[in-house]
Design an enzyme around this catalytic site. Structure first.
Site, PDB file in Angstrom:
ATOM      1  N   HIS A 122      55.488  60.899  55.328  1.00  0.00           N
ATOM      2  CA  HIS A 122      56.590  60.066  54.357  1.00  0.00           C
ATOM      3  C   HIS A 122      57.209  58.905  55.169  1.00  0.00           C
ATOM      4  O   HIS A 122      57.525  59.143  56.305  1.00  0.00           O
ATOM      5  CB  HIS A 122      57.347  61.005  53.507  1.00  0.00           C
ATOM      6  CG  HIS A 122      56.985  61.828  52.434  1.00  0.00           C
ATOM      7  ND1 HIS A 122      57.447  63.087  52.370  1.00  0.00           N
ATOM      8  CD2 HIS A 122      56.232  61.782  51.586  1.00  0.00           C
ATOM      9  CE1 HIS A 122      56.900  63.577  51.522  1.00  0.00           C
ATOM     10  NE2 HIS A 122      55.992  62.982  50.726  1.00  0.00           N
ATOM     11  N   CYS A 126      64.593  65.830  52.351  1.00  0.00           N
ATOM     12  CA  CYS A 126      63.705  66.184  51.218  1.00  0.00           C
ATOM     13  C   CYS A 126      64.460  67.121  50.342  1.00  0.00           C
ATOM     14  O   CYS A 126      64.135  67.538  49.147  1.00  0.00           O
ATOM     15  CB  CYS A 126      62.613  66.745  51.894  1.00  0.00           C
ATOM     16  SG  CYS A 126      61.720  66.031  53.219  1.00  0.00           S
TER      17      CYS A 126
END
Length: 253
Positions: free
Chosen positions: A161, A248
């Site tokens: 990511h 996250c």
């Protein structure tokens, strides 16, 4: 300034979560302890924390950041790139509707993990990755534009990511490592270079003038403190085993 955060309790099934790491399976009991410390850290930064229950059918669901993008102006349900996570958004929609009059959605064939999106004031950098495709990025740009916000895309090569390797710490300071050090999109920032040996620490989070970072990365800690920030260190070992970082684990808004 953030006032709230949404987190989701790690499920026992997290031991079967998606990972490319070679660090072994996570210990669920230890993950619960680390998650509890994470919540305490968020609260110490002044946030009201909404704790959602574990979803045993979704091993990666503790990584709640990926399923929605939240700002002062809008809430957007994403469509995660991993098929096993595709329906996680259904289980957070009611919570989002408590805070936003309308929740927009990314639709097929678009895919977006919000871990690929970094907010810098009213602009959003969207990483194009294995999890976030052009269709999803274009939909995200269109929705953000409706709310007076701008967005641009960043091509990713070596990371899962975008926020795996870069974190905005406000005040034009960017914590970065690896491929992000040379990207033209970020050259106007003051880049705080994370040593390659401590690359996991690039996934840190700024919350109301405090930076929460993973424990065990002393060189990066020195750099962040040297830039003028208060620092909280948290053990995130069990989430690192699933390619997950501190950003996250929450939706901050």
């Amino acid at each position: 300034m953030f006032t709230k955060a949404i987190v989701r309790t790690p499920a026992r099934s997290m031991i079967d979560g998606i990972t490319s790491a070679s660090l072994g399976k996570p210990n669920h009991s230890l993950a619960l302890e680390q998650h509890a410390q994470y919540i305490i850290a968020l609260e110490s930064c002044g946030l009201d924390v909404i704790i959602l229950p574990a979803l045993e059918d979704f091993p990666d669901s503790c990584f709640v950041e990926d399923v929605a993008l939240l700002s002062d102006d809008c809430a957007i349900l994403t469509r995660p790139g991993a098929y096993s996570r595709r329906d996680e958004g259904k289980h957070i929609l009611a919570t989002l509707e408590e805070f936003y009059p309308e929740v927009e959605k990314i639709s097929s064939p678009g895919t977006v993990d919000a871990g690929d999106i970094m907010m810098v004031n009213d602009h959003f950098y969207i990483g194009l990755s294995e999890r976030t495709n052009q269709f999803g990025a274009r939909q995200m740009q269109s929705i953000l534009g409706k709310h007076g916000l701008t967005a641009s895309t960043v091509n990713l090569k070596n990371v899962l990511h975008l926020k795996t390797g870069v974190a905005y710490l406000e005040n034009n300071n960017l914590l970065a490592c690896g491929e992000f050090l040379q990207k033209p999109e970020f050259q106007d920032f003051n880049i705080i270079e994370v040593p390659e040996s401590e690359s996991y620490a690039a996934n840190s989070i700024w919350i109301n003038d405090t930076v929460i970072m993973p424990a065990g990365f002393p060189e990066t800690r020195k750099l962040i403190v040297g830039a003028g920030y208060e620092v909280l260190e948290l053990d995130a070992s069990e989430f690192q085993k699933l390619d997950g970082g501190l950003s996250c684990l929450s939706l901050r808004f």
